[in-house]
Motif scaffolding. Structure first.
Motif, PDB file in Angstrom:
ATOM      1  N   VAL A  44     -23.152  14.089  12.061  1.00  0.00           N
ATOM      2  CA  VAL A  44     -21.960  13.531  12.698  1.00  0.00           C
ATOM      3  C   VAL A  44     -20.915  14.622  12.815  1.00  0.00           C
ATOM      4  CG1 VAL A  44     -21.015  12.734  10.493  1.00  0.00           C
ATOM      5  CG2 VAL A  44     -20.321  11.599  12.604  1.00  0.00           C
ATOM      6  N   GLN A  45     -20.083  14.530  13.839  1.00  0.00           N
ATOM      7  CA  GLN A  45     -19.025  15.507  14.015  1.00  0.00           C
ATOM      8  C   GLN A  45     -17.851  15.211  13.086  1.00  0.00           C
ATOM      9  OE1 GLN A  45     -17.971  15.511  18.192  1.00  0.00           O
ATOM     10  NE2 GLN A  45     -19.663  16.880  18.706  1.00  0.00           N
ATOM     11  N   PRO A  46     -17.076  16.215  12.738  1.00  0.00           N
ATOM     12  CA  PRO A  46     -15.868  15.975  11.934  1.00  0.00           C
ATOM     13  C   PRO A  46     -14.994  14.912  12.588  1.00  0.00           C
ATOM     14  CG  PRO A  46     -16.299  18.318  12.075  1.00  0.00           C
ATOM     15  CD  PRO A  46     -17.280  17.659  13.010  1.00  0.00           C
ATOM     16  N   GLY A  47     -14.479  14.022  11.751  1.00  0.00           N
ATOM     17  CA  GLY A  47     -13.685  12.910  12.244  1.00  0.00           C
ATOM     18  C   GLY A  47     -14.492  11.673  12.561  1.00  0.00           C
ATOM     19  N   GLY A  48     -15.794  11.799  12.552  1.00  0.00           N
ATOM     20  CA  GLY A  48     -16.664  10.674  12.881  1.00  0.00           C
ATOM     21  C   GLY A  48     -16.896   9.738  11.713  1.00  0.00           C
ATOM     22  N   SER A  49     -17.754   8.751  11.957  1.00  0.00           N
ATOM     23  CA  SER A  49     -18.045   7.726  10.956  1.00  0.00           C
ATOM     24  C   SER A  49     -19.542   7.508  10.821  1.00  0.00           C
ATOM     25  CB  SER A  49     -17.392   6.396  11.363  1.00  0.00           C
ATOM     26  OG  SER A  49     -15.995   6.493  11.430  1.00  0.00           O
ATOM     27  N   LEU A  50     -19.927   7.078   9.642  1.00  0.00           N
ATOM     28  CA  LEU A  50     -21.297   6.644   9.357  1.00  0.00           C
ATOM     29  C   LEU A  50     -21.234   5.496   8.373  1.00  0.00           C
ATOM     30  CD1 LEU A  50     -23.393   9.920   8.782  1.00  0.00           C
ATOM     31  CD2 LEU A  50     -23.672   8.292  10.662  1.00  0.00           C
ATOM     32  N   ARG A  51     -22.242   4.636   8.414  1.00  0.00           N
ATOM     33  CA  ARG A  51     -22.373   3.600   7.394  1.00  0.00           C
ATOM     34  C   ARG A  51     -23.728   3.746   6.727  1.00  0.00           C
ATOM     35  NH1 ARG A  51     -22.243  -3.031   7.272  1.00  0.00           N
ATOM     36  NH2 ARG A  51     -24.334  -2.843   8.169  1.00  0.00           N
ATOM     37  N   LEU A  52     -23.691   3.975   5.438  1.00  0.00           N
ATOM     38  CA  LEU A  52     -24.911   4.053   4.642  1.00  0.00           C
ATOM     39  C   LEU A  52     -25.229   2.680   4.074  1.00  0.00           C
ATOM     40  CD1 LEU A  52     -24.265   7.334   2.628  1.00  0.00           C
ATOM     41  CD2 LEU A  52     -25.149   7.052   4.964  1.00  0.00           C
ATOM     42  N   SER A  53     -26.523   2.415   3.927  1.00  0.00           N
ATOM     43  CA  SER A  53     -26.995   1.177   3.304  1.00  0.00           C
ATOM     44  C   SER A  53     -27.953   1.511   2.175  1.00  0.00           C
ATOM     45  CB  SER A  53     -27.721   0.299   4.323  1.00  0.00           C
ATOM     46  OG  SER A  53     -26.886  -0.066   5.392  1.00  0.00           O
ATOM     47  N   CYS A  54     -27.968   0.653   1.185  1.00  0.00           N
ATOM     48  CA  CYS A  54     -28.919   0.792   0.080  1.00  0.00           C
ATOM     49  C   CYS A  54     -29.506  -0.591  -0.184  1.00  0.00           C
ATOM     50  CB  CYS A  54     -28.236   1.334  -1.155  1.00  0.00           C
ATOM     51  SG  CYS A  54     -29.266   1.280  -2.656  1.00  0.00           S
ATOM     52  N   ASN A  79     -15.500   6.985   6.965  1.00  0.00           N
ATOM     53  CA  ASN A  79     -14.684   7.291   8.136  1.00  0.00           C
ATOM     54  C   ASN A  79     -13.989   8.635   7.958  1.00  0.00           C
ATOM     55  OD1 ASN A  79     -15.322   4.714   9.189  1.00  0.00           O
ATOM     56  ND2 ASN A  79     -13.539   3.790   8.186  1.00  0.00           N
ATOM     57  N   SER A  80     -13.487   9.153   9.054  1.00  0.00           N
ATOM     58  CA  SER A  80     -12.754  10.438   9.037  1.00  0.00           C
ATOM     59  C   SER A  80     -13.542  11.503   8.273  1.00  0.00           C
ATOM     60  CB  SER A  80     -11.373  10.244   8.407  1.00  0.00           C
ATOM     61  OG  SER A  80     -10.635   9.273   9.095  1.00  0.00           O
ATOM     62  N   LEU A  81     -14.796  11.615   8.596  1.00  0.00           N
ATOM     63  CA  LEU A  81     -15.666  12.530   7.849  1.00  0.00           C
ATOM     64  C   LEU A  81     -15.251  13.979   8.036  1.00  0.00           C
ATOM     65  CD1 LEU A  81     -18.994  10.649   8.424  1.00  0.00           C
ATOM     66  CD2 LEU A  81     -18.119  11.341   6.191  1.00  0.00           C
ATOM     67  N   LYS A  82     -15.430  14.727   6.950  1.00  0.00           N
ATOM     68  CA  LYS A  82     -15.064  16.143   6.922  1.00  0.00           C
ATOM     69  C   LYS A  82     -16.315  16.970   6.627  1.00  0.00           C
ATOM     70  CE  LYS A  82     -10.622  14.921   4.776  1.00  0.00           C
ATOM     71  NZ  LYS A  82      -9.742  15.155   3.592  1.00  0.00           N
ATOM     72  N   PRO A  83     -16.314  18.236   6.982  1.00  0.00           N
ATOM     73  CA  PRO A  83     -17.472  19.078   6.656  1.00  0.00           C
ATOM     74  C   PRO A  83     -17.793  19.067   5.157  1.00  0.00           C
ATOM     75  CG  PRO A  83     -16.103  20.175   8.276  1.00  0.00           C
ATOM     76  CD  PRO A  83     -15.367  18.941   7.865  1.00  0.00           C
ATOM     77  N   GLU A  84     -16.785  18.958   4.328  1.00  0.00           N
ATOM     78  CA  GLU A  84     -17.025  18.942   2.876  1.00  0.00           C
ATOM     79  C   GLU A  84     -17.668  17.644   2.381  1.00  0.00           C
ATOM     80  OE1 GLU A  84     -14.133  19.664   4.453  1.00  0.00           O
ATOM     81  OE2 GLU A  84     -12.402  18.919   3.308  1.00  0.00           O
ATOM     82  N   ASP A  85     -17.824  16.660   3.258  1.00  0.00           N
ATOM     83  CA  ASP A  85     -18.574  15.452   2.905  1.00  0.00           C
ATOM     84  C   ASP A  85     -20.076  15.644   3.072  1.00  0.00           C
ATOM     85  OD1 ASP A  85     -15.972  13.598   4.495  1.00  0.00           O
ATOM     86  OD2 ASP A  85     -16.274  13.815   2.338  1.00  0.00           O
TER      87      ASP A  85
END
Length: 115
Positions: free
Chosen positions: A11-21, A83-89
């Motif tokens: 994902v690009q910086p600033g993007g979002s993802l939802r993880l499921s378990c 949300n608001s993902l960063k490279p350090e994530d």
């Protein structure tokens, strides 16, 4: 006990993802659930915790205000909305449960934040 994560990706910086378990093999609704992550070359870090009924949540300072942990006890699933993902994530994200005194981990799902 089985924990199966999904939802990772690029994902690009600033993007979002939802993880499921998806959890099985134990009484999911009775257990606190946790998400951890491990970045390349670093130790495993606790990201978020949710109580058995979902009423209490806690986050690491590094993700507070950007990530949300939630659960659906009817589906035996815990989620991590990022949300608001960063490279350090960038890291492998793991689901964790402690069941009857034993530690259980999922296989992990990789999240890469890069342009």
């Amino acid at each position: 006990v089985q924990l199966v994560e999904s939802g990772g990706g690029l994902v690009q910086p600033g993007g979002s993802l939802r993880l499921s378990c998806a959890a099985s093999g134990f009484t999911f609704s009775s257990n606190t659930m946790r998400w951890y992550r491990q970045a390349p070359g670093k130790g495993r870090e606790l990201v978020a915790v949710i109580s058995s009924d979902g009423g209490v949540t806690n986050y690491s300072n590094s993700v507070k205000g950007r990530f949300t942990i939630s659960r659906d006890n009817a589906k035996n699933t815990v989620y991590l909305q990022m949300n608001s993902l960063k490279p350090e994530d960038t890291a492998v994200y793991y689901c964790y449960a402690r069941v009857y005194g034993d530690d259980y981990w999922g296989q992990g799902t990789r999240v890469t934040v890069s342009s």
